[in-house]
Design a protein around this motif. Sequence first.
Motif, short mmCIF file in Angstrom:
data_model
loop_
_atom_site.label_atom_id
_atom_site.label_comp_id
_atom_site.label_asym_id
_atom_site.label_seq_id
_atom_site.Cartn_x
_atom_site.Cartn_y
_atom_site.Cartn_z
N LYS B 2 6.03 -2.06 2.12
CA LYS B 2 4.57 -1.99 2.04
C LYS B 2 4.11 -0.54 2.21
CE LYS B 2 2.10 -5.40 3.65
NZ LYS B 2 1.48 -6.28 4.66
N THR B 3 3.28 -0.10 1.27
CA THR B 3 2.88 1.31 1.23
C THR B 3 1.37 1.44 1.34
OG1 THR B 3 4.77 1.83 -0.17
CG2 THR B 3 2.97 3.41 -0.16
N PHE B 21 -3.88 8.23 -10.68
CA PHE B 21 -3.05 7.69 -9.59
C PHE B 21 -3.46 6.25 -9.25
CE2 PHE B 21 -2.23 12.22 -7.97
CZ PHE B 21 -0.98 12.25 -8.54
N LYS B 22 -4.77 6.02 -9.22
CA LYS B 22 -5.27 4.68 -8.87
C LYS B 22 -4.75 3.65 -9.86
CE LYS B 22 -8.55 1.90 -6.89
NZ LYS B 22 -7.95 0.63 -7.30
N GLU B 30 2.86 -4.11 -3.68
CA GLU B 30 2.76 -3.98 -2.23
C GLU B 30 2.17 -2.64 -1.79
OE1 GLU B 30 6.58 -5.54 -0.51
OE2 GLU B 30 5.02 -6.93 0.16
N SER B 31 1.36 -2.04 -2.66
CA SER B 31 0.72 -0.79 -2.25
C SER B 31 -0.77 -1.03 -2.04
CB SER B 31 0.94 0.31 -3.28
OG SER B 31 0.07 0.14 -4.37
N THR B 32 -1.35 -0.33 -1.08
CA THR B 32 -2.76 -0.48 -0.74
C THR B 32 -3.46 0.87 -0.88
OG1 THR B 32 -2.25 -2.26 0.80
CG2 THR B 32 -4.38 -1.17 1.08
N ASN B 56 0.85 -2.11 9.75
CA ASN B 56 1.39 -3.10 8.81
C ASN B 56 2.25 -2.48 7.73
OD1 ASN B 56 0.00 -5.28 9.97
ND2 ASN B 56 -1.88 -4.72 8.87
N PHE B 57 2.26 -1.14 7.64
CA PHE B 57 2.91 -0.49 6.49
C PHE B 57 4.20 0.21 6.89
CE2 PHE B 57 -1.55 -1.05 5.67
CZ PHE B 57 -1.56 -1.56 4.39
#
Lengths: 231, 231
Positions: B2-3, B21-22, B30-32, B56-57
């Motif tokens: 998770k990132t 990038f977005k 799993e990236s936020t 959490n990451f």
Amino acid sequence: MKTLIMVSHPNIEQSATEAFFKTSADFVDESTWYSLDHLYSKAKIDPDREQRFIQNFDRIIFQFPLYWYSSPASLKQYMDDVFTRKFIVATQSLKNKELGIVVTTGDALTDFQAGGSERYTMSEILRPFEAFANKAVMVYLKPFVVDQFNYKEVTDKQRLLVAYLQYLNAPMPLSLENREKWLLAQLKQSKLDTAPQQQQILDLVIGAIDDQQDQIDDLKMNIKLIRDQEE
Amino acid sequence: MKTLIMVSHPNIEQSATEAFFKTSADFVDESTWYSLDHLYSKAKIDPDREQRFIQNFDRIIFQFPLYWYSSPASLKQYMDDVFTRKFIVATQSLKNKELGIVVTTGDALTDFQAGGSERYTMSEILRPFEAFANKAVMVYLKPFVVDQFNYKEVTDKQRLLVAYLQYLNAPMPLSLENREKWLLAQLKQSKLDTAPQQQQILDLVIGAIDDQQDQIDDLKMNIKLIRDQEE
């Protein structure tokens, strides 16, 4: 010399170190104490006004406690808001002014080295400010680092006071000659504010330092003559 | 893995680089994506909530354009507000997590060296973040530096896209083996989302890469045997 002390500290009122510096700076007529956190707490800042204001000074000092190996956010916010590329690079508006850094840290300075808990030297950690001075064509002064202020003895604090006052307005670099010039200027200034009976004592001190300076000049001249004959 | 991608950019909507990038990050399940400037524009932030969230990451990325040789102020504000000494040093709450830096600059990377206009290397300029990772006992990843994005050709942007996706969730360091593992995982993931007639092609590609990996493993084993005999 006019000096601007830009202080970045979110809890400036609670800081014994900043109170010490503030009291010290009050002795220097041509220094201006400028709290960035107070500035931002009041209203949105006006970059044009700030740019005009900052140009009145010869020496600009960024003063802050080291927070995560940099200044607190308020100084960075000020730099982002006021130091536009146009102001710094295109018009070189701060060219040849001096940039000083007064940084305080709770860790011992000896921890700032390879093998120490902080791993990097203060010179390395402050590199972004040095790079900024380079880009702005400013003269980057040797940073004034104060570690573990609260553990210092009274005599160390007295020495610190003098060193800080010199950092505010003595000619740089701080050679013996520049230190002495600065000291004489301070004494002559003090004389004006002093009662007549004490003025005589100050006159004696000033005379003694002047005599010593003459002797140093003579000795330097002799050394020069000897060297010239040797060649 | 998770990132968390913590973006510090005061004009994120106007930035073509951040839009790129977005869009890329949206491919990584799993990236936020987490805009600090948006966070601060809404309300006063809650440090306790942020501390729980960030834990959490596995990989935390600071992503920003280089403003005066550091991040914009919002990241520094977040670090000052959320990364308390207790959280980082006393309880070591980010210990063993990875810290990545994605930094963009309008200047050419070749200017960042002795004799170049920026004078210092990017490694030196980013030292405060490295020192922070050191103090937090985090694993500092090799920074991902993107210079002069707007001048890049389409093929360079495609290569950049893949490299960025790897930076978000490939195992580090990016050895050939780790790159290949990552690629296989991506292909297997794509297969699930693909029409049946294309799945066969992907199966062939995946099979080919698997075969190559087997060959590499055999060759490595051979080299090891030869070396062992030599000793």
